[in-house]
Design a protein around this motif. Structure first.
Motif, mmCIF file in Angstrom:
data_model
loop_
_atom_site.group_PDB
_atom_site.id
_atom_site.type_symbol
_atom_site.label_atom_id
_atom_site.label_comp_id
_atom_site.label_asym_id
_atom_site.label_seq_id
_atom_site.Cartn_x
_atom_site.Cartn_y
_atom_site.Cartn_z
ATOM 1 N N ASP A 91 1.862 15.251 -5.977
ATOM 2 C CA ASP A 91 2.581 16.175 -5.105
ATOM 3 C C ASP A 91 3.669 15.463 -4.301
ATOM 4 N N VAL A 92 4.798 15.225 -4.948
ATOM 5 C CA VAL A 92 5.918 14.526 -4.316
ATOM 6 C C VAL A 92 6.455 15.336 -3.142
ATOM 7 N N MET A 93 6.539 16.656 -3.291
ATOM 8 C CA MET A 93 7.082 17.498 -2.223
ATOM 9 C C MET A 93 6.253 17.368 -0.946
ATOM 10 N N GLU A 94 4.944 17.341 -1.068
ATOM 11 C CA GLU A 94 4.097 17.196 0.118
ATOM 12 C C GLU A 94 4.295 15.829 0.764
ATOM 13 N N ARG A 95 4.517 14.818 -0.034
ATOM 14 C CA ARG A 95 4.781 13.480 0.511
ATOM 15 C C ARG A 95 6.105 13.468 1.271
ATOM 16 N N LEU A 96 7.107 14.127 0.729
ATOM 17 C CA LEU A 96 8.392 14.208 1.409
ATOM 18 C C LEU A 96 8.296 15.066 2.672
ATOM 19 N N LYS A 97 7.450 16.083 2.637
ATOM 20 C CA LYS A 97 7.295 16.972 3.789
ATOM 21 C C LYS A 97 6.747 16.229 4.999
ATOM 22 N N ILE A 98 5.977 15.185 4.766
ATOM 23 C CA ILE A 98 5.454 14.387 5.872
ATOM 24 C C ILE A 98 6.602 13.813 6.697
ATOM 25 N N SER A 99 7.656 13.364 6.039
ATOM 26 C CA SER A 99 8.821 12.840 6.772
ATOM 27 C C SER A 99 9.539 13.957 7.530
ATOM 28 N N TYR A 100 9.597 15.141 6.946
ATOM 29 C CA TYR A 100 10.197 16.281 7.636
ATOM 30 C C TYR A 100 9.398 16.606 8.899
ATOM 31 N N GLU A 101 8.084 16.623 8.772
ATOM 32 C CA GLU A 101 7.225 16.975 9.908
ATOM 33 C C GLU A 101 7.313 15.965 11.049
ATOM 34 N N LYS A 152 3.131 -1.088 13.798
ATOM 35 C CA LYS A 152 2.143 -1.099 12.709
ATOM 36 C C LYS A 152 1.220 0.109 12.763
ATOM 37 N N ARG A 153 0.848 0.537 13.946
ATOM 38 C CA ARG A 153 -0.079 1.678 14.039
ATOM 39 C C ARG A 153 0.560 2.956 13.483
ATOM 40 N N VAL A 154 1.876 3.084 13.601
ATOM 41 C CA VAL A 154 2.584 4.227 13.015
ATOM 42 C C VAL A 154 2.550 4.110 11.495
ATOM 43 N N TRP A 155 2.751 2.899 10.980
ATOM 44 C CA TRP A 155 2.672 2.650 9.542
ATOM 45 C C TRP A 155 1.281 3.012 9.025
ATOM 46 N N GLU A 156 0.266 2.582 9.741
ATOM 47 C CA GLU A 156 -1.116 2.846 9.315
ATOM 48 C C GLU A 156 -1.402 4.343 9.314
ATOM 49 N N GLY A 157 -0.894 5.052 10.323
ATOM 50 C CA GLY A 157 -1.062 6.507 10.371
ATOM 51 C C GLY A 157 -0.351 7.200 9.214
ATOM 52 N N MET A 158 0.848 6.746 8.912
ATOM 53 C CA MET A 158 1.609 7.311 7.789
ATOM 54 C C MET A 158 0.873 7.072 6.478
ATOM 55 N N ALA A 197 0.834 -1.204 0.000
ATOM 56 C CA ALA A 197 0.000 0.000 0.000
ATOM 57 C C ALA A 197 0.875 1.263 0.000
ATOM 58 N N MET A 198 1.984 1.234 0.734
ATOM 59 C CA MET A 198 2.907 2.378 0.762
ATOM 60 C C MET A 198 3.518 2.613 -0.617
ATOM 61 N N VAL A 199 3.933 1.530 -1.260
ATOM 62 C CA VAL A 199 4.524 1.646 -2.598
ATOM 63 C C VAL A 199 3.506 2.236 -3.565
ATOM 64 N N LYS A 200 2.286 1.748 -3.506
ATOM 65 C CA LYS A 200 1.230 2.248 -4.398
ATOM 66 C C LYS A 200 0.941 3.717 -4.112
ATOM 67 N N GLN A 245 -2.191 9.145 1.876
ATOM 68 C CA GLN A 245 -3.369 9.015 1.014
ATOM 69 C C GLN A 245 -4.139 10.319 0.887
ATOM 70 N N LYS A 246 -3.927 11.246 1.806
ATOM 71 C CA LYS A 246 -4.601 12.547 1.746
ATOM 72 C C LYS A 246 -3.912 13.512 0.786
ATOM 73 N N VAL A 247 -2.686 13.178 0.399
ATOM 74 C CA VAL A 247 -1.902 14.059 -0.471
ATOM 75 C C VAL A 247 -2.169 13.701 -1.930
ATOM 76 N N SER A 248 -2.249 14.716 -2.760
ATOM 77 C CA SER A 248 -2.447 14.521 -4.194
ATOM 78 C C SER A 248 -1.388 13.584 -4.759
ATOM 79 N N ASN A 249 -1.793 12.736 -5.690
ATOM 80 C CA ASN A 249 -0.871 11.756 -6.280
ATOM 81 C C ASN A 249 0.347 12.393 -6.920
#
Length: 186
Positions: free
Chosen positions: A71-81, A54-60, A30-33, A65-69
């Motif tokens: 928008d790579v920068m927003e996906r990377l920003k999640i790790s920064y946050e 696992k609960r951290v994985w599920e939260g991530m 699911a993460m890869v997709k 999934q809330k980020v536009s397909n």
């Protein structure tokens, strides 16, 4: 990169081995997709999930999934946050100033700021946000550099002098011109 290669890349960073354990296989797929198989996102997000429950994985996964397909920068920003405040500051410093600098010099600067430089730098490296070359120089992917600089730019788009960091020569000259307006020279 096909689905199996993407999963293997993600598995290596998330588990430090080529394949996820059976109970993480569905979440890994699911993460890869969700990341669209983008290698940098797989590396950074996979690294951020290493040894997490696992609960951290599920939260991530829900966050991604809330980020536009597209928008790579927003996906990377999640790790920064997900970084601690000190680690965020070190990430932004690297993106704005320290790419190509010797890590020992940079750590000395961070130590002078009261940071625990070795701990923070290790956290950034483990999450694949910063790398250290064989020569001991700090580096990061261009997209991560752009992410960090954009985060700083968003602090105050119109007034560079109000940002926490200024790295652009144009912005530095603008701030110096603005700051010296009204000063009379004898």
């Amino acid at each position: 990169m096909d689905k199996d290669d993407s999963l293997q890349l993600f598995s290596h960073h998330a588990f430090r081995r080529d394949q996820p354990p059976g109970d993480y296989l569905d979440l890994s797929e699911a993460m890869v997709k969700t990341t669209g198989g983008f290698p940098l996102a797989l590396e950074v997000i996979g690294s951020s999930l290493y040894l997490k429950e696992k609960r951290v994985w599920e939260g991530m996964l829900k966050k991604l999934q809330k980020v536009s397909n597209n928008d790579v920068m927003e996906r990377l920003k999640i790790s920064y946050e997900a970084l601690k405040d000190e680690e965020q500051q070190m990430f932004l410093d690297t993106a704005c100033f320290f790419i190509g600098m010797d890590k020992d010099i940079v750590c000395h600067i961070w130590d002078g700021c009261g940071f625990f430089s070795q701990v923070g730098l290790h956290a950034l490296c483990v999450r694949s946000l910063v790398t250290i070359s064989e020569e001991g120089e700090l580096d990061m992917h261009d997209l991560l550099r752009d992410l960090g600089r954009n985060i700083v730019r968003q602090e105050n788009i119109d007034e560079p002098g109000m940002r926490t960091r200024i790295w652009s020569q144009e912005d530095v000259l603008d701030v110096l011109d603005t700051q010296t307006v009204g000063i009379e020279y004898a």
